[in-house]
Design a protein around this motif. Structure first.
Motif, PDB file in Angstrom:
ATOM      1  N   HIS A  57       0.671  -1.347   0.149  1.00  0.00           N
ATOM      2  CA  HIS A  57       0.048  -0.019   0.139  1.00  0.00           C
ATOM      3  C   HIS A  57       1.164   1.379  -0.313  1.00  0.00           C
ATOM      4  N   LEU A  58       1.993   1.288   0.630  1.00  0.00           N
ATOM      5  CA  LEU A  58       2.947   2.409   0.772  1.00  0.00           C
ATOM      6  C   LEU A  58       3.828   2.437  -0.567  1.00  0.00           C
ATOM      7  N   VAL A  59       4.137   1.434  -0.996  1.00  0.00           N
ATOM      8  CA  VAL A  59       4.976   1.438  -2.147  1.00  0.00           C
ATOM      9  C   VAL A  59       4.024   1.582  -3.448  1.00  0.00           C
TER      10      VAL A  59
ATOM     11  N   THR B 223     -11.736   9.274  -8.190  1.00  0.00           N
ATOM     12  CA  THR B 223     -13.240  10.169  -8.008  1.00  0.00           C
ATOM     13  C   THR B 223     -13.079  11.334  -8.786  1.00  0.00           C
ATOM     14  N   THR B 224     -14.348  11.910  -8.845  1.00  0.00           N
ATOM     15  CA  THR B 224     -14.460  13.554  -9.418  1.00  0.00           C
ATOM     16  C   THR B 224     -13.399  14.446  -8.737  1.00  0.00           C
ATOM     17  N   GLY B 225     -12.635  15.053  -9.575  1.00  0.00           N
ATOM     18  CA  GLY B 225     -11.789  16.023  -8.852  1.00  0.00           C
ATOM     19  C   GLY B 225     -10.386  15.571  -8.327  1.00  0.00           C
ATOM     20  N   GLU B 226     -10.212  14.315  -8.394  1.00  0.00           N
ATOM     21  CA  GLU B 226      -8.897  13.662  -8.336  1.00  0.00           C
ATOM     22  C   GLU B 226      -7.953  13.960  -9.296  1.00  0.00           C
ATOM     23  N   LEU B 227      -6.577  14.069  -8.991  1.00  0.00           N
ATOM     24  CA  LEU B 227      -5.449  14.331  -9.991  1.00  0.00           C
ATOM     25  C   LEU B 227      -4.617  13.389  -9.827  1.00  0.00           C
ATOM     26  N   LEU B 228      -4.423  12.743 -11.274  1.00  0.00           N
ATOM     27  CA  LEU B 228      -3.596  11.614 -10.960  1.00  0.00           C
ATOM     28  C   LEU B 228      -2.196  12.138 -11.891  1.00  0.00           C
ATOM     29  N   ILE B 229      -1.077  11.879 -10.928  1.00  0.00           N
ATOM     30  CA  ILE B 229       0.382  12.374 -11.259  1.00  0.00           C
ATOM     31  C   ILE B 229       1.012  11.093 -11.688  1.00  0.00           C
ATOM     32  N   GLY B 230       1.532  10.870 -12.732  1.00  0.00           N
ATOM     33  CA  GLY B 230       2.438   9.967 -13.286  1.00  0.00           C
ATOM     34  C   GLY B 230       3.833  10.246 -13.294  1.00  0.00           C
ATOM     35  N   ASP B 231       4.815   9.597 -12.808  1.00  0.00           N
ATOM     36  CA  ASP B 231       6.182  10.141 -12.993  1.00  0.00           C
ATOM     37  C   ASP B 231       6.869   8.710 -13.861  1.00  0.00           C
ATOM     38  N   ILE B 232       7.486   9.097 -14.972  1.00  0.00           N
ATOM     39  CA  ILE B 232       7.961   7.868 -15.587  1.00  0.00           C
ATOM     40  C   ILE B 232       9.383   8.154 -15.991  1.00  0.00           C
ATOM     41  N   ASP B 233      10.112   7.206 -15.772  1.00  0.00           N
ATOM     42  CA  ASP B 233      11.820   7.255 -16.199  1.00  0.00           C
ATOM     43  C   ASP B 233      12.092   5.749 -16.855  1.00  0.00           C
ATOM     44  N   THR B 234      12.562   6.030 -17.933  1.00  0.00           N
ATOM     45  CA  THR B 234      13.164   4.798 -18.693  1.00  0.00           C
ATOM     46  C   THR B 234      14.606   4.757 -19.011  1.00  0.00           C
TER      47      THR B 234
ATOM     48  N   LYS C  53       2.408  12.019 -25.913  1.00  0.00           N
ATOM     49  CA  LYS C  53       3.733  11.473 -26.016  1.00  0.00           C
ATOM     50  C   LYS C  53       4.831  12.173 -25.113  1.00  0.00           C
ATOM     51  N   ASN C  54       5.481  11.507 -24.352  1.00  0.00           N
ATOM     52  CA  ASN C  54       6.528  12.148 -23.342  1.00  0.00           C
ATOM     53  C   ASN C  54       7.916  11.784 -23.738  1.00  0.00           C
ATOM     54  N   SER C  55       8.780  12.343 -23.178  1.00  0.00           N
ATOM     55  CA  SER C  55      10.277  12.064 -23.493  1.00  0.00           C
ATOM     56  C   SER C  55      10.466  11.024 -22.637  1.00  0.00           C
ATOM     57  N   TYR C  56      12.074  10.505 -22.558  1.00  0.00           N
ATOM     58  CA  TYR C  56      12.226   9.388 -21.856  1.00  0.00           C
ATOM     59  C   TYR C  56      12.096   9.441 -20.564  1.00  0.00           C
ATOM     60  N   SER C  57      11.971  10.913 -19.970  1.00  0.00           N
ATOM     61  CA  SER C  57      11.939  10.813 -18.595  1.00  0.00           C
ATOM     62  C   SER C  57      10.781  12.224 -18.303  1.00  0.00           C
ATOM     63  N   GLY C  58      10.027  12.000 -17.467  1.00  0.00           N
ATOM     64  CA  GLY C  58       9.046  13.041 -17.191  1.00  0.00           C
ATOM     65  C   GLY C  58       7.886  12.789 -16.534  1.00  0.00           C
ATOM     66  N   ASP C  59       7.034  13.556 -16.285  1.00  0.00           N
ATOM     67  CA  ASP C  59       5.770  13.116 -15.759  1.00  0.00           C
ATOM     68  C   ASP C  59       4.565  13.708 -16.395  1.00  0.00           C
ATOM     69  N   PHE C  60       3.456  13.203 -15.990  1.00  0.00           N
ATOM     70  CA  PHE C  60       2.116  13.671 -16.715  1.00  0.00           C
ATOM     71  C   PHE C  60       1.008  13.800 -15.718  1.00  0.00           C
TER      72      PHE C  60
ATOM     73  N   ASN D 283       5.789   5.707 -11.286  1.00  0.00           N
ATOM     74  CA  ASN D 283       5.443   6.240 -10.051  1.00  0.00           C
ATOM     75  C   ASN D 283       3.965   6.828 -10.249  1.00  0.00           C
ATOM     76  N   PHE D 284       2.858   6.464  -9.495  1.00  0.00           N
ATOM     77  CA  PHE D 284       1.817   7.077  -9.539  1.00  0.00           C
ATOM     78  C   PHE D 284       1.281   7.856  -8.276  1.00  0.00           C
ATOM     79  N   GLU D 285       0.744   8.848  -8.456  1.00  0.00           N
ATOM     80  CA  GLU D 285       0.349   9.734  -7.008  1.00  0.00           C
ATOM     81  C   GLU D 285      -0.991  10.293  -7.309  1.00  0.00           C
ATOM     82  N   ILE D 286      -1.840   9.986  -6.473  1.00  0.00           N
ATOM     83  CA  ILE D 286      -3.296  10.762  -6.702  1.00  0.00           C
ATOM     84  C   ILE D 286      -3.198  11.727  -5.665  1.00  0.00           C
ATOM     85  N   LYS D 287      -3.961  12.998  -6.143  1.00  0.00           N
ATOM     86  CA  LYS D 287      -4.088  13.785  -5.162  1.00  0.00           C
ATOM     87  C   LYS D 287      -5.580  14.623  -5.471  1.00  0.00           C
ATOM     88  N   ASN D 288      -5.876  15.337  -4.620  1.00  0.00           N
ATOM     89  CA  ASN D 288      -6.891  16.011  -4.660  1.00  0.00           C
ATOM     90  C   ASN D 288      -6.695  17.330  -5.508  1.00  0.00           C
ATOM     91  N   LYS D 289      -7.605  17.628  -6.605  1.00  0.00           N
ATOM     92  CA  LYS D 289      -7.235  18.536  -7.449  1.00  0.00           C
ATOM     93  C   LYS D 289      -7.827  20.193  -6.788  1.00  0.00           C
TER      94      LYS D 289
END
Length: 217
Positions: free
Chosen positions: A21-23, A43-54, A88-95, A126-132
């Motif tokens: 759950h923590l990781v 849920t409505t209003g939640e913000l999904l932040i994804g960090d991707i490194d390749t 499309k993202n570069s080899y490293s970055g977030d969305f 790495n996925f992180e969910i925050k309240n918008k």
């Protein structure tokens, strides 16, 4: 004995659940053009932040390569797989993605490495969910802080300009007074020279007359 084993098993399972759950980050190994999907309930209003490194496997070592691109899509599985994100993202970055409706979302990631399509690619996610609303509030606070900072700098700039104008006015006044003083000095110098010339002329005239009288006598 059985009760001790059961207790240990329960403890291990419980620890694994807590750690899982923590990781929130994970890494997968993929080939160029291969797609891997993850499912997140938002849920409505939640913000999904994804960090991707390749990183690309080169002679047994995974190294970053700017030639890698990552294709990211998000579909709403609860609404006939409607695609709500395609980028499309570069080899490293977030969305970032803000959920407009509540339900399960499918996040798919597809790395592309055209130099070597058979190369093994390690993708760290790495996925992180925050309240918008919380994020918007933080952004508003940051914007307000920046606005106050700009106002402070503007006030300081105004003060500096006022001081510069005062210095210029003082310099102009001093320059005018100096020019006036120099003009007076020059005028008095000319007058003194003229007076000296007149005095010398009278003295020479007197001496001339005096010697003429002495010669006559």
């Amino acid at each position: 004995m059985l009760s001790v084993i059961r207790a240990r098993l329960i403890y291990i399972v419980f620890s694994i659940l807590i750690l899982s759950h923590l990781v929130k980050s994970t890494h997968v190994y993929m080939n160029s053009g291969e797609t891997r999907c993850f499912y997140k309930r938002l849920t409505t209003g939640e913000l999904l932040i994804g960090d991707i490194d390749t990183s690309v496997d080169k002679d047994g070592h995974f190294v970053e390569d700017s030639q890698v691109q990552v294709h990211i899509t998000i579909d709403e599985t609860f609404d006939n797989d409607e695609r709500v994100l395609n980028q499309k993202n570069s080899y490293s970055g977030d969305f970032m993605f803000a959920a407009l409706e509540e339900g399960e979302h499918r996040i798919c990631i597809e790395p592309e490495y055209t130099i070597n399509t058979k190369a093994r690619i390690r993708v760290l996610i790495n996925f992180e969910i925050k309240n918008k609303n919380i994020l918007d509030s933080k952004q508003r606070d940051a914007a307000e802080s920046l606005k106050n900072r700009i106002q402070q700098l503007s006030q300081r700039l105004h003060t500096v300009r006022s001081q510069q104008n005062t210095i210029r006015e003082n310099e102009a006044t001093f320059r005018d007074e100096s020019e006036a003083a120099n003009s007076k000095i020059a005028s008095w110098s000319i007058i003194q020279i003229l007076v000296l010339i007149v005095v010398c002329w009278f003295q020479l005239r007197y001496l001339k007359n005096f010697f003429v009288k002495q010669k006559i006598l």
